[in-house]
Write a protein that holds these residues in place. Structure first.
Motif, PDB file in Angstrom:
ATOM      1  N   ARG A   3      81.680  45.375   4.235  1.00 18.36           N
ATOM      2  CA  ARG A   3      80.377  45.772   4.157  1.00 18.36           C
ATOM      3  C   ARG A   3      79.565  44.609   3.757  1.00 18.36           C
ATOM      4  O   ARG A   3      78.454  44.486   4.375  1.00 18.36           O
ATOM      5  CB  ARG A   3      80.019  46.959   3.235  1.00 18.36           C
ATOM      6  N   SER A   4      80.127  43.863   2.659  1.00 19.62           N
ATOM      7  CA  SER A   4      79.099  42.835   2.257  1.00 19.62           C
ATOM      8  C   SER A   4      79.358  41.736   3.452  1.00 19.62           C
ATOM      9  O   SER A   4      78.277  41.163   3.733  1.00 19.62           O
ATOM     10  CB  SER A   4      79.721  41.970   1.058  1.00 19.62           C
ATOM     11  N   PRO A  20      90.092  48.908   8.055  1.00 20.14           N
ATOM     12  CA  PRO A  20      89.743  49.882   7.067  1.00 20.14           C
ATOM     13  C   PRO A  20      88.221  49.290   6.280  1.00 20.14           C
ATOM     14  O   PRO A  20      88.067  48.092   6.194  1.00 20.14           O
ATOM     15  CB  PRO A  20      90.816  49.792   6.045  1.00 20.14           C
ATOM     16  N   ASP A  21      87.651  50.209   5.968  1.00 13.45           N
ATOM     17  CA  ASP A  21      86.295  50.166   5.272  1.00 13.45           C
ATOM     18  C   ASP A  21      86.424  49.664   3.842  1.00 13.45           C
ATOM     19  O   ASP A  21      87.363  50.166   3.088  1.00 13.45           O
ATOM     20  CB  ASP A  21      85.433  51.350   5.534  1.00 13.45           C
ATOM     21  N   SER A  22      85.548  48.724   3.753  1.00  7.76           N
ATOM     22  CA  SER A  22      85.838  48.220   2.035  1.00  7.76           C
ATOM     23  C   SER A  22      84.684  47.617   1.728  1.00  7.76           C
ATOM     24  O   SER A  22      83.735  47.132   2.546  1.00  7.76           O
ATOM     25  CB  SER A  22      86.965  47.224   2.093  1.00  7.76           C
ATOM     26  N   LYS A  38      72.317  38.790   8.697  1.00  6.69           N
ATOM     27  CA  LYS A  38      71.498  37.992   8.234  1.00  6.69           C
ATOM     28  C   LYS A  38      71.357  36.658   9.141  1.00  6.69           C
ATOM     29  O   LYS A  38      70.673  35.824   9.378  1.00  6.69           O
ATOM     30  CB  LYS A  38      71.354  37.570   6.837  1.00  6.69           C
ATOM     31  N   LEU A  39      72.691  36.451   9.358  1.00 10.04           N
ATOM     32  CA  LEU A  39      73.015  34.922  10.155  1.00 10.04           C
ATOM     33  C   LEU A  39      72.705  35.240  11.535  1.00 10.04           C
ATOM     34  O   LEU A  39      72.176  34.133  12.099  1.00 10.04           O
ATOM     35  CB  LEU A  39      74.526  34.656   9.967  1.00 10.04           C
ATOM     36  N   VAL A  56      94.496  40.657   0.708  1.00  8.79           N
ATOM     37  CA  VAL A  56      93.604  41.508   1.110  1.00  8.79           C
ATOM     38  C   VAL A  56      92.542  40.770   1.783  1.00  8.79           C
ATOM     39  O   VAL A  56      91.735  40.422   1.057  1.00  8.79           O
ATOM     40  CB  VAL A  56      93.175  42.778   0.182  1.00  8.79           C
ATOM     41  N   GLY A  57      92.270  41.076   3.051  1.00  7.11           N
ATOM     42  CA  GLY A  57      91.178  40.262   3.671  1.00  7.11           C
ATOM     43  C   GLY A  57      90.246  41.349   4.060  1.00  7.11           C
ATOM     44  O   GLY A  57      90.064  42.674   3.641  1.00  7.11           O
ATOM     45  N   LEU A  58      89.408  40.825   4.908  1.00  6.96           N
ATOM     46  CA  LEU A  58      88.226  41.961   5.681  1.00  6.96           C
ATOM     47  C   LEU A  58      89.037  42.885   6.658  1.00  6.96           C
ATOM     48  O   LEU A  58      88.429  43.974   6.732  1.00  6.96           O
ATOM     49  CB  LEU A  58      87.304  41.020   6.437  1.00  6.96           C
TER      50      LEU A  58
END
Length: 966
Positions: free
Chosen positions: A343-344, A337-339, A351-352, A427-429
């Motif tokens: 997104r962060s 699910p989108d969160s 960037k990595l 709740v994770g990614l």
């Protein structure tokens, strides 16, 4: 005083005294108990080391040294966790970075594992079971409390046995083999989705599009075989099947030639729905070969499991040659699910890597797995758990081996840590990280992707909660589950061949084989189907219908007719249907009745002939004769009608006798009057008028009854005299059931079982007949001469029989409803298409033309005769007679009440006592009869009449008084 110390195993725990802990630390410092006494020559030496001991205890630096009887404090400074997966793979390249970032985030979180550093030691498995086993053993030697991985299901099967033995939880973020969730591997915890859910999603997609047969191309290892097994179960639960399984050798030496050989076998199969379950390198080779063989064109359906979505997410855009080879492919991807947090992390990921490596769902699960381990270890410490290891008694026999397997220790806190892992809830990614009762993550869901052009688009989602939908699954969890077919939806798909029309999903196999279509070799009624003598061809009504329907199909159907039966008697159609379900025949064409028992094993097309069981019996013509006028009414009807004529005459006489001179006179004259009056009402020719109100009411009702009876009689007699009447003692199936006479049926027909099982007729009464000639012979002979009383057969046969046999008729009504159809194996797509073709034949009139060609042959004159024309029975007029009877009864009741009133007046006047000698009772009866017979006083009647006339005259001329004066 000298301090006496002996070698011993010491485990630091709550309540141990400081001296014991001090002894354990000294033992570590001086490399074992054997040298301990040498280095402690005095009590002062021991005291001098005491501050150093306190520093060691507080820092926990020995928490990772692997000695027998190793211990650590409640919150050690370092906790070792292993990770084993293939670094140089689609999943491994992303997972390695994700795990490293997760470790950084965990160690930078001050609220999680305070004072303890999480260290993840990684080993590569190169997707090899052997290398994975070696890496796992290396990790176990370093007092590892948990292992993240492995990536491969094959490796997971191997090292899960080690994890079980040493009680070290194994948390895999990529091993999707469903069998790993069994009770055989209690320490295996899957932190991603099981392939059982993915295969259920594929099965529901196949069912959604209406396909029944599927071909699976898979990697023939634990991952591939067990995934296909789950798919087989899921498709079978939806009345589908995997018609062919093409296994690819898992050896690294598989080449393009091997893939070509495999796909050539797939290309000649009937199904065009292909599921590809493999690894990326093999999967892309399969797509390339499929494009080379023309298997990525119009009519094909390709469904790839989530191996392809991992590549698309992490390596997009792919080389043009790869994208060109898989246009129109449907792909599954584990839904996350989108969160805001997701997104962060994606922004941070870009960037990595500078955008060179994308993040797929397995990378997200790897990241959440590190956090899962951290949360579980933190809960482990909070519940008083301590990291300690003990020797495995099962490894004592290998001591002294150069493999040093004795260094492998059992993690004493393994059961508690496993319990904490399964109780985790955060709740994770990837969304909620929580396990259900079977150790699977909650809310399994997948995205469904369609590869188009240089990219792909999401056409819908699947979740175990609500099935297929076009909205994200997390929005449906707050609603009641709805798995109805109307609620299952997906967006449009661009299929292989760049078409938006849904592929049929199957073709006739291009393997040179023809469909084996069985055709019954009939002995009688050969107009329906018969074999041309000396050839293997067939003709008849059923054959022409089948041929016409096949010609309407948008594809060619290679088939050959195979005769079924010995040609001496009609074959058993039930046996023919069983051979289709057994795979002996690919279908059957003929006069096959669609009945319930047969539909349980085969599929039928749309009926092309309406059918049903009827009764055929001989008849005789009824001549009109001299007494034909009596036939419209039954005997009971005649009797009741005559009785009512007499009854009405008597009732009217009683009601009119006192007031009407026409109903008075000598007894003989009165009797003649009663008979004449009642009979003359039949023709509305009665001369006598009724004076009383009650008499008039009775007469009106009776004249209405006579009108109905007269009209019905006239109509029935007209029919009898102008229409030929036929008669048969058999009235239908009920009268046939009640008798004990023999009944004929056609050999091979379902009528035998129906009469025995449904109607309840004993088998001893049934006589099998094979041809129309046998029908006629047995019906004419009748039961007394060894024949049958009637024949029960299907309507199409009977109509053809009666077209040339004019001495028999159908009696009663058709007592079953069914039809004839062509039979095919269960879930046959050909049966569906032929049903559509048969409907088209019916609509354009071709079906009727074929019927007229073969079956319209009547040699009997059309005399519109009817069997046993219905006579007029009493029940048809029972309401009328009941109405007339009630009217008569009420009129008589009122009349007798009036007579009794006069009788009581005469008694009060004393007239009865003064009439002469005799008993009082006889005098009363004589008085009552005389009152009934006496004529009413005409003066009183005239007085009433004059009063009525005066009142009428007053109403006409208001200027005159009653005496006529102005």
């Amino acid at each position: 005083m000298r301090l006496q110390l002996v070698p011993c195993r010491v485990i630091v725990a709550a309540g141990n005294n400081l001296a014991a802990a001090y002894e354990s630390i000294l033992q570590r410092i001086f490399s074992g108990p054997a040298n301990l006494a040498v280095h402690r020559s005095s009590k002062m030496n021991a005291i001098r080391h005491f501050p150093l001991v306190l520093w060691f205890l507080s820092s926990g630096v020995f928490s990772s040294h692997g000695l027998t009887g190793n211990v650590s404090s409640t919150r050690p400074a370092v906790v070792n966790v292993g990770a084993i997966f293939s670094f140089d793979s689609t999943i491994g390249r992303v997972a390695k970075i994700a795990i490293q970032e997760a470790v950084k985030d965990v160690n930078s979180n001050s609220t999680l594992l305070p004072g303890t550093k999480l260290v993840v030691k990684m080993r590569t498995s190169n997707c090899s079971g052997f290398v994975g086993m070696v890496g796992a053993l290396q990790l176990m030697e370093t007092e590892t409390v948990a292992v993240i991985g492995p990536q491969s299901s094959v490796v997971a099967h191997t090292i899960s046995h080690v994890a079980n033995e040493l009680q070290v939880p194994l948390l895999s973020f990529a091993a999707t083999d469903p069998t790993l969730s069994s009770l055989q591997f209690p320490y295996f915890v899957r932190t991603t989705r099981s392939d059982s859910y993915q295969m259920t999603a594929i099965a529901e997609m196949v069912d959604y599009y209406g396909w029944k047969d599927v071909i699976v191309v898979f990697l023939d290892d634990d991952y591939g075989r067990n995934g296909v097994s789950a798919l087989d179960d899921a498709i079978a639960a939806r009345r589908g099947r995997i018609s062919y399984k093409a296994g690819i050798p898992p050896a690294p030496g598989v080449n393009r030639t091997d893939i070509i050989d495999i796909l050539i076998k797939v290309a000649v199969m009937e199904s065009r729905v292909i599921v590809l379950h493999a690894y990326p390198d093999v999967g892309f080779m399969v797509f390339s070969v499929a494009q080379y063989l023309g298997m990525m064109g119009d009519g094909y359906v390709w469904i790839a499991t989530d191996w392809l979505s991992s590549v698309l997410d992490s390596s997009s855009p792919l080389p043009p040659e790869n994208m060109d080879s898989m246009q129109g492919v449907l792909v599954l991807r584990q839904h996350t699910p989108d969160s805001d947090r997701k997104r962060s992390f994606l922004s941070r990921w870009n960037k990595l890597n500078g955008g060179s490596l994308g993040l797929h769902s397995y990378g997200l699960y790897a990241y959440d797995t590190v956090w899962l381990v951290a949360h579980a270890i933190n809960s482990f410490f909070e519940e008083g758990g301590r990291i300690s290891f003990s020797s495995d008694p099962n490894l004592r026999f290998v001591q002294g081996s150069t493999l040093h397997l004795e260094e492998l220790k059992i993690f004493d806190g393994g059961p508690l840590l496993l319990k904490k892992i399964l109780e985790s809830n955060f709740v994770g990614l990837t969304g909620p990280v929580k396990f259900n009762s079977d150790k699977s993550l909650v809310f399994p869901a997948y995205d469904i992707i369609n590869v188009i052009g240089t990219g792909f688009r999401v056409i819908g989602h699947w979740s175990n909660y609500s099935g297929l939908s076009t909205v994200p699954p997390e929005t449906l969890y707050s609603r009641p589950p709805n798995r109805s077919s109307a609620n299952q939806q997906l967006f449009g798909v661009v299929w292989p061949g760049e078409t938006v029309i849904k592929p049929r999903g199957w073709v006739f196999p291009n393997n040179g084989k023809q469909l084996k279509i069985a055709v019954p070799r009939r002995v009688g009624y050969r107009e329906f189907v018969s074999q041309v003598p000396g050839t293997s061809t067939f003709k008849g009504f059923c054959i022409d219908v089948f041929t016409a329907a096949v010609n309407l199909l948008p594809y060619a159907v290679p088939y050959q007719f195979i005769a079924f039966g010995d040609g001496h008697e009609n074959p058993s159609y039930s046996e023919l249907v069983e051979l289709i379900s057994a795979g002996v025949f690919d279908g059957a064409v003929g006069d096959i009745t669609i009945v319930t028992n047969r539909t349980k094993t085969v599929d039928f097309t749309q009926p092309y002939v309406s059918s049903g069981l009827v009764v055929v019996a001989p008849f005789r013509k009824l001549n009109t004769g001299a007494w034909a006028f009596l036939r419209p009414f039954s005997g009971l009807m005649w009797g009741v009608t005559a009785a009512f004529f007499l009854l009405v005459g008597i009732v009217v006489w009683i009601l009119e006798h006192r007031t009407n001179d026409e109903f008075r006179g000598p007894p003989k004259q009165q009797l003649i009057t009663i008979l004449w009056f009642s009979l003359s009402t039949l023709f509305f020719a009665h001369r006598e008028s009724t004076a009383s109100a009650l008499g008039r009411v009775v007469l009106i009702i009776w004249l209405f009854v006579v009108l109905i009876i007269n009209s019905s009689y006239t109509a029935s007699l007209t029919s009898i005299l102008t229409v030929q009447q036929l008669y048969s003692p058999i009235k239908g199936i009920e009268s046939l059931k009640e008798s004990d006479e023999p009944i004929g049926y056609q050999v091979g027909s379902f009528a035998e079982n129906y009469l025995i099982e449904e109607i309840g007729i004993p088998k001893s009464r049934l006589v099998s007949l094979g041809t129309p000639e046998e029908y006629a012979t047995n019906l004419l002979s009748g039961p007394k001469k060894g024949g049958v009383a009637a024949v029960v057969d299907e309507l199409p046969y009977v109509e053809l029989f009666l077209s040339s046999q004019c001495k028999f008729r159908i009696v009663g009504q058709e007592f079953t409803k069914s039809g004839w159809g062509f039979a095919f194996p269960r879930d046959s797509a050909l049966a569906v298409d032929l049903s559509t073709a048969i409907l088209a034949l019916s609509e354009n009139g071709d079906l009727q033309r074929i019927h007229d060609k073969w079956l319209t042959k009547s040699t009997c004159s059309s005399d519109n005769a009817e069997i046993d024309s219905d006579r007029l029975h009493l029940k048809s007029f029972s309401g009328l007679f009941l109405l007339c009877g009630i009217t008569c009864f009420i009129a008589l009741l009122i009349y007798f009440l009036q007579i009794m009133h006069k009788f009581r007046e005469a008694a009060r006047a004393g007239r009865i006592a003064n009439e002469g000698p005799g008993s009082s009772r006889s005098r009363s009866l004589q008085t009552l009869l005389s009152l009934m017979d006496a004529k009413a006083d005409p003066s009183r009647r005239d007085s009433k009449r004059r009063k009525i006339e005066i009142s009428l005259s007053d109403g006409i001329d208001f200027g005159k008084d009653p005496d006529g004066r102005q």
